[in-house]
Design a protein around this motif. Sequence first.
Motif, PDB file in Angstrom:
ATOM      1  N   GLU A 384       0.827  -1.206   0.000  1.00  0.00           N
ATOM      2  CA  GLU A 384       0.000   0.000   0.000  1.00  0.00           C
ATOM      3  C   GLU A 384       0.866   1.263   0.000  1.00  0.00           C
ATOM      4  O   GLU A 384       0.533   2.267  -0.625  1.00  0.00           O
ATOM      5  CB  GLU A 384      -0.912  -0.015   1.220  1.00  0.00           C
ATOM      6  N   THR A 388       0.733   4.119  -2.793  1.00  0.00           N
ATOM      7  CA  THR A 388       0.441   5.499  -2.395  1.00  0.00           C
ATOM      8  C   THR A 388       1.506   6.445  -2.925  1.00  0.00           C
ATOM      9  O   THR A 388       1.206   7.553  -3.379  1.00  0.00           O
ATOM     10  CB  THR A 388       0.342   5.606  -0.865  1.00  0.00           C
ATOM     11  N   PRO A 422       0.059   4.030   5.633  1.00  0.00           N
ATOM     12  CA  PRO A 422      -0.477   3.026   4.712  1.00  0.00           C
ATOM     13  C   PRO A 422      -1.005   1.825   5.468  1.00  0.00           C
ATOM     14  O   PRO A 422      -0.875   1.744   6.699  1.00  0.00           O
ATOM     15  CB  PRO A 422       0.730   2.660   3.848  1.00  0.00           C
ATOM     16  N   SER A 423      -1.601   0.883   4.756  1.00  0.00           N
ATOM     17  CA  SER A 423      -2.262  -0.248   5.396  1.00  0.00           C
ATOM     18  C   SER A 423      -1.241  -1.184   6.048  1.00  0.00           C
ATOM     19  O   SER A 423      -0.699  -2.093   5.421  1.00  0.00           O
ATOM     20  CB  SER A 423      -3.096  -1.022   4.368  1.00  0.00           C
ATOM     21  N   ASP A 468      -6.998   1.657   5.547  1.00  0.00           N
ATOM     22  CA  ASP A 468      -7.325   0.252   5.787  1.00  0.00           C
ATOM     23  C   ASP A 468      -6.872  -0.197   7.178  1.00  0.00           C
ATOM     24  O   ASP A 468      -7.317   0.339   8.168  1.00  0.00           O
ATOM     25  CB  ASP A 468      -6.696  -0.600   4.665  1.00  0.00           C
TER      26      ASP A 468
END
Length: 509
Positions: A384, A388, A422-423, A468
């Motif tokens: 992720e 991104t 990020p996830s 997330d």
Amino acid sequence: VPPFFDPKNYNVHPIIDQTLLIIGGHMAGDLSRNGRKGVVHSAIYDNWWAGGFRTTPYRHNMVGILTEMASVNLASPVFQRKSELRGSRRGMPDYSIKTNFPDPWPGGWWRLRDIVEYELDIAMSLCTLASRYHDRFQGNFIHMNQEAIDTGLNHPPFAWLVPPDQRDPRRAYEMLERLEATAIEVHQANEAFEADGVEYPKDTFIMYTAQPFRPHLMDMMERQVYPDRSLYPGGPAEPPYDMAGWTLPLQMGVRHVEVAGKFEVRATKLDTIPFPEGSVQSSSATARIVRPESNDVFRVATRLHKNDIPFYIVTKKYGNIEAGTIVIKNSDAKPQKLATINEGLSTYIQNSDKAADVVKGTPTAPQAVAPRTALYHPWTASMEEGWTRLALDTHEIPFQSIYNAEIRAGNLHKRFDAIILPSVSPTSMINGYPKDSTAPEFVGGIGEKGVVALQEFVLNGGTLICMDNASNLPIERFGIPVKNLVKGKPTEEFYCPGSVLRLSIDTEH
């Protein structure tokens, strides 16, 4: 080895599935003859998803192959006890002899050398099969292509349309460009026409389904409905191996139309998709606006910041000027400068005398300030985070990658206005890699100090954007009145694997 597990995608020609059976059987037979144990087929990976190097060829009437070996620890030998060997739910419920697993591996040492030997056998098996039956493979390809054309000529839908009046013209262009790059034929209407009783203007893009790679076109444009599959009758839902849905125009916000009836129009087949050039309207208006309809608005904003041109963001609808609109006073930017900023973009910079009223001391349009943005880069690699970075770079948004030590150091509000997480799960983010698993400089995560530093960042006015799994960090550790309602829910209560969702958003909240 092939063939793969259910469900089967209905756009993939049956010949593809039968050929996978032949190829996988040939590979498995050769492996067995050479004493290679532990070969399984019809398990784990399914034939539903469209996004892999093995599956995209299926939609182009070609055979794609996936073989996968059990891994070693990079190149370090692994010793596996027989008692430790387990099955999985998808076509291999336990580790025992089955029709699709006739010769289980008994355990023991597994080395990089073993992987190489198995793959060499597979490669030679494939080459042998291809050399013996090349006429059959090529004939099947021609047959499936012709059948796709015939289906498109005689069965609906007969075409997919992309009208030129799109909310975000660049996104429509990018979607069509991707389809054309994957060998989909795109036409453009030379005149207005009627299809299914509806009038469409000149320059409408047309993708006729009577073309060789019709399966790919259909798979990208239509809405997927993942089959209702249970692990056992009345039991929990079986999750797909990959995505359940991926409809391209829904993901990209492109207005598209499926045409069920035949129609006639003079149209030109395109070799390249025309880029929708934006423009700067010139007049004596007191201000110019950029409406928030295109993703290029983000590029415009970044370029205005880089050129030290002040602008305002409308926060509340004013007349016909929507919230999110960029307002630029004519006294702050000459048309020639704006034309340079708009180069290569699809945005329309329009005149508006009314917009000048919005920025006359009203709180509905504060002057925009370039945000200092950071993106957390964990050493426990996050896909992720990479995606991104690509999204930010693509939209020309400046950012800085920050690492564990920088977050632990604190005082983040003095350096950044926004931090993107990020996830990554809270456990992975906080603890990172354990000792002795990697080089010392990559051990650990943000730790408890990092959690406190992020709390202080928010309390000092910073914006924390959690994607997330990372959303669980503030939910669990920041004492906020938010709960993850679906965490830990069994599939009987909540089931949403890799799907495209329709959202209803309260824009006034």
